[in-house]
Scaffold this motif. Structure first.
Motif, PDB file in Angstrom:
ATOM      1  N   TRP A 125     -20.460 -20.711 -12.680  1.00  0.00           N
ATOM      2  CA  TRP A 125     -20.321 -20.457 -14.116  1.00  0.00           C
ATOM      3  C   TRP A 125     -20.402 -21.690 -15.007  1.00  0.00           C
ATOM      4  O   TRP A 125     -20.468 -21.573 -16.228  1.00  0.00           O
ATOM      5  CB  TRP A 125     -18.995 -19.732 -14.395  1.00  0.00           C
ATOM      6  N   GLY A 126     -20.336 -22.886 -14.421  1.00  0.00           N
ATOM      7  CA  GLY A 126     -20.359 -24.102 -15.246  1.00  0.00           C
ATOM      8  C   GLY A 126     -19.046 -24.330 -15.974  1.00  0.00           C
ATOM      9  O   GLY A 126     -19.004 -25.029 -17.000  1.00  0.00           O
ATOM     10  N   THR A 127     -17.963 -23.737 -15.452  1.00  0.00           N
ATOM     11  CA  THR A 127     -16.643 -23.843 -16.080  1.00  0.00           C
ATOM     12  C   THR A 127     -15.595 -24.404 -15.119  1.00  0.00           C
ATOM     13  O   THR A 127     -14.499 -24.726 -15.552  1.00  0.00           O
ATOM     14  CB  THR A 127     -16.135 -22.447 -16.494  1.00  0.00           C
ATOM     15  N   ASP A 128     -15.926 -24.465 -13.854  1.00  0.00           N
ATOM     16  CA  ASP A 128     -14.921 -24.794 -12.834  1.00  0.00           C
ATOM     17  C   ASP A 128     -15.213 -26.135 -12.168  1.00  0.00           C
ATOM     18  O   ASP A 128     -16.383 -26.483 -11.941  1.00  0.00           O
ATOM     19  CB  ASP A 128     -14.851 -23.685 -11.777  1.00  0.00           C
ATOM     20  N   ILE A 129     -14.144 -26.842 -11.831  1.00  0.00           N
ATOM     21  CA  ILE A 129     -14.282 -28.202 -11.302  1.00  0.00           C
ATOM     22  C   ILE A 129     -13.359 -28.437 -10.108  1.00  0.00           C
ATOM     23  O   ILE A 129     -12.285 -27.851 -10.025  1.00  0.00           O
ATOM     24  CB  ILE A 129     -13.959 -29.251 -12.401  1.00  0.00           C
ATOM     25  N   ASP A 130     -13.809 -29.289  -9.195  1.00  0.00           N
ATOM     26  CA  ASP A 130     -12.954 -29.794  -8.117  1.00  0.00           C
ATOM     27  C   ASP A 130     -12.796 -31.280  -8.405  1.00  0.00           C
ATOM     28  O   ASP A 130     -13.804 -32.003  -8.444  1.00  0.00           O
ATOM     29  CB  ASP A 130     -13.623 -29.619  -6.746  1.00  0.00           C
ATOM     30  N   ILE A 131     -11.561 -31.720  -8.620  1.00  0.00           N
ATOM     31  CA  ILE A 131     -11.352 -33.110  -9.031  1.00  0.00           C
ATOM     32  C   ILE A 131     -10.304 -33.825  -8.178  1.00  0.00           C
ATOM     33  O   ILE A 131      -9.411 -33.201  -7.615  1.00  0.00           O
ATOM     34  CB  ILE A 131     -10.922 -33.197 -10.516  1.00  0.00           C
ATOM     35  N   ILE A 132     -10.476 -35.159  -8.130  1.00  0.00           N
ATOM     36  CA  ILE A 132      -9.497 -36.026  -7.463  1.00  0.00           C
ATOM     37  C   ILE A 132      -9.270 -37.254  -8.353  1.00  0.00           C
ATOM     38  O   ILE A 132      -9.959 -37.412  -9.371  1.00  0.00           O
ATOM     39  CB  ILE A 132      -9.976 -36.500  -6.065  1.00  0.00           C
ATOM     40  N   ASP A 133      -8.355 -38.106  -7.952  1.00  0.00           N
ATOM     41  CA  ASP A 133      -8.167 -39.392  -8.620  1.00  0.00           C
ATOM     42  C   ASP A 133      -9.026 -40.415  -7.873  1.00  0.00           C
ATOM     43  O   ASP A 133      -8.904 -40.548  -6.653  1.00  0.00           O
ATOM     44  CB  ASP A 133      -6.680 -39.771  -8.562  1.00  0.00           C
ATOM     45  N   GLY A 134      -9.882 -41.099  -8.609  1.00  0.00           N
ATOM     46  CA  GLY A 134     -10.801 -42.054  -7.983  1.00  0.00           C
ATOM     47  C   GLY A 134     -10.161 -43.372  -7.581  1.00  0.00           C
ATOM     48  O   GLY A 134     -10.786 -44.171  -6.891  1.00  0.00           O
ATOM     49  N   TYR A 135      -8.922 -43.633  -8.006  1.00  0.00           N
ATOM     50  CA  TYR A 135      -8.300 -44.935  -7.714  1.00  0.00           C
ATOM     51  C   TYR A 135      -7.837 -45.143  -6.265  1.00  0.00           C
ATOM     52  O   TYR A 135      -8.204 -46.144  -5.650  1.00  0.00           O
ATOM     53  CB  TYR A 135      -7.145 -45.201  -8.682  1.00  0.00           C
ATOM     54  N   PRO A 136      -7.043 -44.238  -5.706  1.00  0.00           N
ATOM     55  CA  PRO A 136      -6.534 -44.532  -4.346  1.00  0.00           C
ATOM     56  C   PRO A 136      -7.652 -44.576  -3.298  1.00  0.00           C
ATOM     57  O   PRO A 136      -8.632 -43.836  -3.413  1.00  0.00           O
ATOM     58  CB  PRO A 136      -5.589 -43.362  -4.048  1.00  0.00           C
ATOM     59  N   LYS A 137      -7.463 -45.448  -2.327  1.00  0.00           N
ATOM     60  CA  LYS A 137      -8.399 -45.488  -1.194  1.00  0.00           C
ATOM     61  C   LYS A 137      -8.022 -44.332  -0.261  1.00  0.00           C
ATOM     62  O   LYS A 137      -6.868 -44.176   0.123  1.00  0.00           O
ATOM     63  CB  LYS A 137      -8.224 -46.802  -0.411  1.00  0.00           C
ATOM     64  N   VAL A 138      -9.012 -43.513   0.065  1.00  0.00           N
ATOM     65  CA  VAL A 138      -8.727 -42.316   0.864  1.00  0.00           C
ATOM     66  C   VAL A 138      -9.718 -42.233   2.001  1.00  0.00           C
ATOM     67  O   VAL A 138     -10.908 -42.465   1.809  1.00  0.00           O
ATOM     68  CB  VAL A 138      -8.862 -41.043  -0.018  1.00  0.00           C
ATOM     69  N   SER A 139      -9.211 -41.908   3.180  1.00  0.00           N
ATOM     70  CA  SER A 139     -10.148 -41.739   4.297  1.00  0.00           C
ATOM     71  C   SER A 139     -10.294 -40.257   4.631  1.00  0.00           C
ATOM     72  O   SER A 139      -9.365 -39.472   4.444  1.00  0.00           O
ATOM     73  CB  SER A 139      -9.653 -42.515   5.514  1.00  0.00           C
ATOM     74  N   GLY A 140     -11.466 -39.907   5.105  1.00  0.00           N
ATOM     75  CA  GLY A 140     -11.727 -38.516   5.498  1.00  0.00           C
ATOM     76  C   GLY A 140     -11.948 -37.602   4.304  1.00  0.00           C
ATOM     77  O   GLY A 140     -12.251 -38.057   3.199  1.00  0.00           O
ATOM     78  N   ASP A 141     -11.802 -36.303   4.533  1.00  0.00           N
ATOM     79  CA  ASP A 141     -12.017 -35.315   3.477  1.00  0.00           C
ATOM     80  C   ASP A 141     -11.017 -35.519   2.345  1.00  0.00           C
ATOM     81  O   ASP A 141      -9.841 -35.788   2.606  1.00  0.00           O
ATOM     82  CB  ASP A 141     -11.838 -33.891   4.035  1.00  0.00           C
ATOM     83  N   VAL A 142     -11.516 -35.378   1.121  1.00  0.00           N
ATOM     84  CA  VAL A 142     -10.604 -35.565  -0.017  1.00  0.00           C
ATOM     85  C   VAL A 142      -9.974 -34.249  -0.481  1.00  0.00           C
ATOM     86  O   VAL A 142      -8.864 -34.225  -1.002  1.00  0.00           O
ATOM     87  CB  VAL A 142     -11.311 -36.267  -1.208  1.00  0.00           C
ATOM     88  N   LEU A 143     -10.713 -33.141  -0.289  1.00  0.00           N
ATOM     89  CA  LEU A 143     -10.197 -31.854  -0.751  1.00  0.00           C
ATOM     90  C   LEU A 143      -9.336 -31.197   0.338  1.00  0.00           C
ATOM     91  O   LEU A 143      -9.722 -30.229   0.991  1.00  0.00           O
ATOM     92  CB  LEU A 143     -11.347 -30.929  -1.176  1.00  0.00           C
ATOM     93  N   VAL A 144      -8.175 -31.791   0.529  1.00  0.00           N
ATOM     94  CA  VAL A 144      -7.217 -31.336   1.532  1.00  0.00           C
ATOM     95  C   VAL A 144      -5.868 -31.209   0.810  1.00  0.00           C
ATOM     96  O   VAL A 144      -5.445 -32.164   0.152  1.00  0.00           O
ATOM     97  CB  VAL A 144      -7.093 -32.388   2.676  1.00  0.00           C
ATOM     98  N   PRO A 145      -5.206 -30.048   0.893  1.00  0.00           N
ATOM     99  CA  PRO A 145      -3.968 -29.843   0.127  1.00  0.00           C
ATOM    100  C   PRO A 145      -2.923 -30.943   0.333  1.00  0.00           C
ATOM    101  O   PRO A 145      -2.294 -31.395  -0.624  1.00  0.00           O
ATOM    102  CB  PRO A 145      -3.441 -28.493   0.628  1.00  0.00           C
ATOM    103  N   GLU A 146      -2.774 -31.418   1.579  1.00  0.00           N
ATOM    104  CA  GLU A 146      -1.739 -32.421   1.873  1.00  0.00           C
ATOM    105  C   GLU A 146      -1.929 -33.697   1.039  1.00  0.00           C
ATOM    106  O   GLU A 146      -0.962 -34.386   0.726  1.00  0.00           O
ATOM    107  CB  GLU A 146      -1.741 -32.812   3.363  1.00  0.00           C
TER     108      GLU A 146
END
Ligand SMILES: [Zn+2]
Length: 244
Positions: A125-146
């Motif tokens: 729909w062009g209305t929905d987003i998946d977002i994270i914070d770009g600052y922390p260093k993260v390994s592996g998948d980012v879209l993980v609830p934990e």
């Protein structure tokens, strides 16, 4: 042409009785069926953002506010068309059925824990987003609830979103409520309510069962009407109540 007008016109000219009993190809609203199913070429705004104009402008405001508070909102996923969703679906379907040896129905249940059936994604729909914070260093998948929970790299960002996102029109879709069915908790998925609410209203008026019968992606031959009814009820409609 709008369906209601068409039927009215058709009955005036005496054609109504020749119409098929189900006529799903028009929606009653300003959104076309193709648009609601991610098949239309809609205008998107923002390099690497790709949202409808109003959603993009609100996103920019939210990003700026977050930045002032020490978060760098990074878009992981926004608009996704039908064909991209079809590719995601088929890749998972093949992996689960061929590599992991699952039965088709088992594979489908596994896919719909997190991924939608093509043509039914809110990302169309062009209305929905998946977002994270770009600052922390993260390994592996980012879209993980934990990663969004206490102790995780996006925990503070999530608290900021809880406090602020709705001021900008962005609402969490797949909330963390134990009784909610359908898609699992997605702390990263937000929707621009001023547009997505009317789009969902238009979408609900479609005959989704019938529309999916025209599709030919892998695994869809295993969909029964019972399965699809449950999917619509749970995965499309059992979301944050504020978005209905
Ligand atoms: Zn998402």
């Amino acid at each position: 042409m709008k369906r209601r007008n068409f039927i009215k016109k058709a009955s005036i000219t005496g054609l109504a009785c020749t119409l098929p009993p189900v006529f799903p190809l028009y929606s009653d609203d300003e959104y076309s069926v193709d648009e609601l199913m991610g098949k239309a070429d809609i205008e998107l705004f923002g390099k690497g953002i790709n949202l409808r104009k109003e959603a993009f402008e609100a996103f920019q405001k939210m990003k700026k506010a977050a930045y002032a508070d020490g978060f760098d909102i990074k878009m992981v996923s926004s608009y996704r068309d039908f064909y991209r969703q079809e590719a995601i679906w088929e890749r998972k379907y093949l992996r689960f059925t061929e590599d992991d040896g699952m039965e088709p129905l088992e594979a489908i249940d596994k896919i719909i824990e997190y991924s939608t059936i093509p043509g039914t994604s809110r990302h169309h729909w062009g209305t929905d987003i998946d977002i994270i914070d770009g600052y922390p260093k993260v390994s592996g998948d980012v879209l993980v609830p934990e990663k969004f929970e206490t102790g995780g790299p996006f925990a503070d960002f999530k608290l900021w979103l809880d406090e602020n996102s709705e001021k900008f029109g962005y609402y969490l879709v797949y909330t963390d409520e134990p009784k909610r069915r359908g898609f699992k908790y997605e702390p990263w998925h937000y929707s621009y309510a001023p547009i997505s609410i009317p789009m969902l209203t238009a979408y609900r008026k479609l005959n989704i069962l019938r529309l999916l019968q025209y599709e030919e992606f892998l695994g869809c031959e295993h969909f029964t009407s019972g399965f699809l009814r449950t999917y619509i009820q749970d995965n499309i409609l059992d979301i944050n109540q504020a978005l209905l």
